[in-house]
Scaffold this motif. Structure first.
Motif, PDB file in Angstrom:
ATOM      1  N   TYR A 187      20.099  -2.697   4.577  1.00 16.69           N
ATOM      2  CA  TYR A 187      19.493  -4.021   4.398  1.00 16.69           C
ATOM      3  C   TYR A 187      18.489  -3.967   3.262  1.00 16.69           C
ATOM      4  O   TYR A 187      17.629  -3.079   3.213  1.00 16.69           O
ATOM      5  N   LYS A 216      23.632  -3.119  -0.433  1.00 15.98           N
ATOM      6  CA  LYS A 216      23.898  -2.167   0.627  1.00 15.98           C
ATOM      7  C   LYS A 216      24.887  -1.085   0.209  1.00 15.98           C
ATOM      8  O   LYS A 216      25.056  -0.108   0.920  1.00 15.98           O
ATOM      9  N   LYS A 219      20.308  -1.816  17.329  1.00 17.96           N
ATOM     10  CA  LYS A 219      21.038  -3.080  17.297  1.00 17.96           C
ATOM     11  C   LYS A 219      21.016  -3.652  18.714  1.00 17.96           C
ATOM     12  O   LYS A 219      21.675  -3.145  19.621  1.00 17.96           O
ATOM     13  N   SER A 257      18.604   1.717   3.663  1.00 12.92           N
ATOM     14  CA  SER A 257      19.364   1.938   4.887  1.00 12.92           C
ATOM     15  C   SER A 257      18.433   2.561   5.901  1.00 12.92           C
ATOM     16  O   SER A 257      17.823   3.604   5.648  1.00 12.92           O
ATOM     17  N   GLU A 275      26.453   0.413  10.485  1.00 15.00           N
ATOM     18  CA  GLU A 275      26.794  -0.968  10.811  1.00 15.00           C
ATOM     19  C   GLU A 275      27.674  -1.593   9.729  1.00 15.00           C
ATOM     20  O   GLU A 275      27.355  -1.558   8.544  1.00 15.00           O
ATOM     21  N   GLN A 306      31.654 -10.325  11.339  1.00 10.55           N
ATOM     22  CA  GLN A 306      30.238 -10.658  11.481  1.00 10.55           C
ATOM     23  C   GLN A 306      30.014 -12.138  11.195  1.00 10.55           C
ATOM     24  O   GLN A 306      30.554 -12.689  10.240  1.00 10.55           O
ATOM     25  N   PHE A 315      17.978  -6.496  14.824  1.00  7.27           N
ATOM     26  CA  PHE A 315      17.914  -5.115  14.346  1.00  7.27           C
ATOM     27  C   PHE A 315      16.447  -4.699  14.241  1.00  7.27           C
ATOM     28  O   PHE A 315      15.695  -5.263  13.443  1.00  7.27           O
ATOM     29  N   TYR A 318      21.413   0.851   9.579  1.00  4.87           N
ATOM     30  CA  TYR A 318      21.529  -0.543   9.160  1.00  4.87           C
ATOM     31  C   TYR A 318      21.127  -0.695   7.694  1.00  4.87           C
ATOM     32  O   TYR A 318      19.954  -0.571   7.348  1.00  4.87           O
TER      33      TYR A 318
END
Length: 568
Positions: A188, A50, A197, A192, A120, A403, A213, A186
């Motif tokens: 991932y 990320k 969310k 991105s 995020e 998180q 998500f 986000y």
């Protein structure tokens, strides 16, 4: 040979018990003459993809600023953008909360954005001393998002995203709280994406506080995780009650005359309105129901026709009500924090949840306690440390908001365990008062131990991900590299490493000072994606802030972390 005692399957869930992105995996400090060990974990691989990089720079600027506010913080980043490797800070950040603490320091939160959409897990905090001089900068910034060309115009509607999220987690039609949805960037799996969310919160035998998500372009579910955290007219009065273990409790309650029902007359309620600037402490009865269309959380306000709550059925409610006030008093007296959000929010607990429910949880709004099956667990509200554990999840949600997966989730769990042991001062165990006779006879005298984590075994499905011992880890070389599908990436299991570090420090400086250091790290320096390495920096800096550089307290904090293998 250690006897391995494993919790029953019923408690292997993402609540108080075993069933969270981390940028850089902490490396292990080994005993002398032993090679250093490092592990690239699943969490690290996920985070590296990320581009979410940690920032923790301690520095004193040559010149003090005219102010310590959002504009000054952004200007500081702009002047030092080469050092922090952040381009265009003015367009990359949205001003967040500005807090001044009791040391005179001011902390300015800045949320990374892309075309005005929040990224995020990426926040930066600029910390000022009492003279408006920048003392340090901490947090995480996603460089890949900054460089990427990402469209921030959704093609999917918010309603469509909500429906997809509800279907993904099999949410019931009737839910305790209205689902929420916000547009985010986000990061991932090496990409991105613009996503909704969505937070979906519901009850039942398998309750959930899901974050889902949903790709705002294609409508596909990108990722999901369950953040259910396991672990007027009223007049004030006092009452007495018996707790689950037979303890006599003095309770703050209220009473009023029910004019709608002459048979009831005056009713006494487990509602405490005796604290200034607090919206109240409430204890509710779920009447052994799971929550559904006709009976939702929190249930009904617990009441009695006298000020004596001493029936067997009352005992779980008595302890929940009493323990809630004890935890409230701890945070107010020790840390000047007024309730879980610091602003006097109501404290709510529900007891008698479901039937034989072997767990307790914080669902983002309140505490909920099962009665236990009477064999392995008794009523979970009996534990003061259990109440402190769940309520600390509320503090975390309203501060660092760690998180709930991988190392950030393990930190979330660890801070709840640590404050559980600080509020319940008697020992370094968690849950010793809620274990049933079968558990005790099997050798399981508590849920977790901060002083000796490896006296308990993990579940069989976790063993192959660790060092082979099958016990809770005390050191980074015993770390469980778990996938997200198991214990949310190790939130309960790997938390024992941080727990043990806190114990080692606490034995040197005492629980009071330990609490001051860990509370400051949680509420001042940590951010949602903090990992163990970031926690090390935050804890040491917190000790330095309070007790001074080179102090016994700062050295003890660093020593505790070193002994469990968490180094820079």
């Amino acid at each position: 040979m250690k006897k391995k005692n494993v919790l029953p399957v019923a408690v292997l869930s993402s609540a108080l018990f075993v069933g969270a992105f981390a940028p850089i995996q902490a490396h292990a400090v080994q005993p002398e003459q032993t090679p250093q060990v490092s592990t690239q974990s699943m969490a690290e691989k996920f985070e590296k993809s990320k581009g979410n990089k940690p920032i923790f720079v301690v520095e004193k600027q040559a010149e003090k600023q005219n102010a310590s506010n959002a504009a000054a913080a952004v200007n500081h980043l702009k002047k030092n953008q080469e050092k922090y490797k952040i381009k265009n800070p003015k367009s990359n950040f949205k001003p967040g909360q500005v807090k001044k603490d009791d040391l005179g320091m001011t902390h300015v939160n800045l949320q990374q954005t892309k075309n005005g959409v929040p990224v995020e897990g990426s926040e930066v905090i600029v910390h000022y001393d009492e003279e408006n001089t920048v003392q340090s900068v901490s947090g995480h910034f996603n460089h890949e998002v900054e460089e990427a060309d990402i469209s921030t115009e959704p093609t999917l509607s918010k309603t469509e995203a909500l429906n997809k999220a509800k279907n993904e987690v099999d949410a019931p039609e009737e839910m305790s709280y209205t689902p929420t949805s916000e547009l985010v960037i986000y990061p991932y799996n090496d990409a991105s994406q613009l996503a909704y969310k969505v937070n979906v919160n519901f009850l039942g035998k398998d309750p959930g506080n899901w974050f889902v998500f949903v790709d705002a372009k294609s409508g596909q579910v990108i990722d999901k995780y369950n953040a259910l955290m396991h672990a007027n007219g009223f007049r004030s009065a006092t009452a007495s009650g018996l707790g689950v273990l037979g303890d006599h409790r003095k309770l703050h309650i209220t009473h009023k005359n029910d004019k709608t029902d002459n048979l009831k007359g005056t009713q006494f309620y487990l509602y405490d309105n005796s604290h200034d600037n607090l919206d109240g402490i409430y204890t509710y009865d779920m009447k052994n129901q799971w929550g559904g269309e006709d009976f939702q959380l929190p249930g009904v306000l617990y009441s009695n026709n006298s000020a004596s709550f001493k029936d067997d059925y009352d005992r779980a409610a008595v302890d929940a009500h009493y323990n809630s006030e004890q935890v409230y008093d701890y945070f107010l007296e020790e840390h000047d924090r007024n309730s879980l959000d610091g602003e006097g929010m109501a404290i709510k607990s529900s007891v008698h949840y479901g039937q034989d429910y072997n767990n307790a949880f914080w669902n983002g709004e309140q505490m909920t306690y099962g009665d236990g099956d009477g064999e392995f667990f008794i009523s979970l509200s009996a534990g003061l440390d259990v109440a402190a554990h769940e309520m600390t999840h509320g503090v975390t949600s309203n501060s660092a908001n760690l998180q709930y997966r991988f190392q950030s989730g393990a930190l979330n769990e660890a801070f709840s365990d640590i404050f559980g042991a600080l509020v319940d001062e008697e020992d370094w165990e968690i849950g010793e008062d809620i274990m049933g006779e079968d558990a005790r006879q099997s050798g399981r005298t508590s849920l977790r131990s901060l002083s000796n984590p490896d006296k308990y075994a993990v579940g069989a499905e976790y063993v192959s991900y660790g060092d082979g011992s099958g016990m809770y880890p005390t050191h980074m070389d015993e770390y469980y590299d778990l996938p997200l599908s198991l214990d949310n990436g190790g939130v309960h299991i790997n938390s024992s490493i941080i727990n043990h570090a806190a114990y080692l420090t606490g034995e040197q400086i005492g629980k009071d000072k330990l609490g001051q250091i860990y509370y400051r790290a949680l509420t001042v320096y940590l951010t949602p994606t903090s990992d163990f390495s970031h926690a090390r920096q935050a804890l040491i800096q917190s000790a330095v802030d309070i007790y001074g550089e080179g102090s016994t307290e700062a050295e003890a904090t660093e020593s505790g972390l070193n002994q469990v293998g968490i180094t820079e």
